[in-house]
Design an enzyme around this catalytic site. Structure first.
Site, short mmCIF file in Angstrom:
data_model
loop_
_atom_site.label_atom_id
_atom_site.label_comp_id
_atom_site.label_asym_id
_atom_site.label_seq_id
_atom_site.Cartn_x
_atom_site.Cartn_y
_atom_site.Cartn_z
N ASP A 1 -4.74 -4.27 5.65
CA ASP A 1 -5.10 -5.25 4.56
C ASP A 1 -3.86 -6.33 4.28
O ASP A 1 -2.82 -5.78 4.38
CB ASP A 1 -5.42 -4.39 3.48
CG ASP A 1 -5.92 -5.01 2.13
OD1 ASP A 1 -6.48 -6.23 2.67
OD2 ASP A 1 -5.88 -4.80 1.22
N HIS B 1 -2.54 -0.93 -3.52
CA HIS B 1 -3.69 -0.08 -3.45
C HIS B 1 -3.61 1.10 -4.21
O HIS B 1 -2.59 1.80 -4.12
CB HIS B 1 -3.75 0.27 -1.77
CG HIS B 1 -4.22 -0.85 -1.06
ND1 HIS B 1 -3.97 -0.88 0.59
CD2 HIS B 1 -4.76 -1.85 -1.23
CE1 HIS B 1 -4.36 -1.74 0.92
NE2 HIS B 1 -5.02 -2.77 -0.11
N SER C 1 0.82 -1.09 -0.01
CA SER C 1 0.15 -0.01 -0.01
C SER C 1 0.69 1.30 -0.02
O SER C 1 1.71 1.53 -0.81
CB SER C 1 -1.11 0.00 1.08
OG SER C 1 -1.80 0.94 1.06
#
Length: 326
Positions: free
Chosen positions: A131, A39, A12
């Site tokens: 995540d 992401h 991310s």
């Protein structure tokens, strides 16, 4: 035919440079496929694959629906689409967001764990929030190998730190050493196959089936007195996992941290709507006061002036709550 490794990489914030660093020395003759989720904003035009193809020796492809997964290639999730695997092929789906993201690292990791089991190597790099933790847990439970970037070498340590807390991590590796370490794993013998837990299999199906999942949620967890921050529906707390997380009946999924963040964002948005509505109400009331004063109806005008003062009190309270200067 010898089964090759499936290397799953999730990142991310700070993750693009990390992904490039991990893959920089791999070539097309490597005995593995690389599936990568970084992401992105849902409305972003993806150019990361173009960039990587200019920097890396191994071919990089954007994920396309029904694309066959071949060794010696990197497959990159595209914005606003989950990347999942099924029968040796990629599937792009517009399924519900997980931890506020689509594409989601958890969705890819879980899907690959169900279909490739012990062939999977899950790698979690730099990023905020958490995540990827649930996905690593799924890979571990399905017989795969779990790897995280050493949090001390991550630009944003949140994702690897959370995974380290909740999942039994096989390897914690410095970023600069990650590629060489993965190459060693690729050359090692595959671990023994394991049984795929039914709960993981059912959750993997949710990202591909955009419909009410109430029966499935009842199987996966227990309904709790909380609402989904994305659609407002009821939430179920997922059982059979060390990580506290929730799903709604259409499939939106949250860790506790992601749910709290989403609630905060929704609350702030609601407060701004209230603030704007009160300001508009005050302007309408002022127009009405002026209209009745011009008509000589001073008593009615005064009643609306009283309402303006009430609205101004509400506005002032909101200003204090939202830290808005006068």
């Amino acid at each position: 035919m010898k089964e090759h490794r499936i290397i799953l990489i999730g990142a991310s914030a700070g993750g693009r440079i990390a992904v490039e660093t991990v893959l920089k020395n791999f070539t097309s003759d490597v005995d593995a496929s690389f599936l990568v989720v970084v992401h992105t904003s849902f409305d972003m035009i993806s150019s990361f694959s173009t960039y990587l193809n200019q920097k890396l020796q191994i071919p990089v492809l954007d994920s396309r629906h029904d694309l066959e997964i071949e060794k010696g290639k990197v497959y990159l999730a595209v914005p606003n689409q989950h990347m999942v695997v099924e029968d040796g092929r990629l599937k792009n789906t517009h399924g519900p967001r997980e931890n506020l993201f689509r594409p989601s690292i958890d969705v890819l990791f879980r899907s690959a764990a169900v279909h490739y089991a012990h062939r999977c190597v899950g790698v979690l790099l730099s990023g905020r929030l958490n995540d990827g933790t649930v996905g690593l847990e799924a890979i571990k439970r399905c017989g795969g190998i779990t790897v995280i970037q050493d949090p001390d070498t991550a630009e944003f340590a949140g994702m690897p730190l959370t995974a380290q807390k909740f999942v039994s991590i096989d390897h914690t590796v410095n970023l600069e050493d990650m590629g060489e370490y993965l190459n060693t794993i690729i050359k090692d013998a595959l671990p023994e196959t394991g049984k795929i837990p039914e709960t993981i299999r059912r959750e993997a199906e949710i990202a591909q089936n955009i419909k009410s999942q109430i029966r499935k949620e009842n199987y996966l967890g227990k309904k709790v007195p909380l609402s989904c921050a994305s659609c407002g529906g009821p939430l179920w707390k997922i059982k059979d996992t060390e990580i506290d997380r929730y799903r709604c009946h259409v499939g939106h999924s949250f860790s506790q941290e992601a749910l709290l963040l989403a609630q905060n964002e929704n609350l702030e948005e609601t407060l701004w709507v209230c603030f704007r509505t009160l300001e508009e109400k005050k302007n309408l009331l002022r127009d009405m006061v002026e209209k009745f004063q011009n008509k000589g109806s001073k008593q009615i005008a005064r009643s609306y002036e009283d309402k303006i003062r009430e609205v101004e009190q509400h506005i002032q309270k909101l200003r204090q709550l939202m830290n808005i200067p006068d």
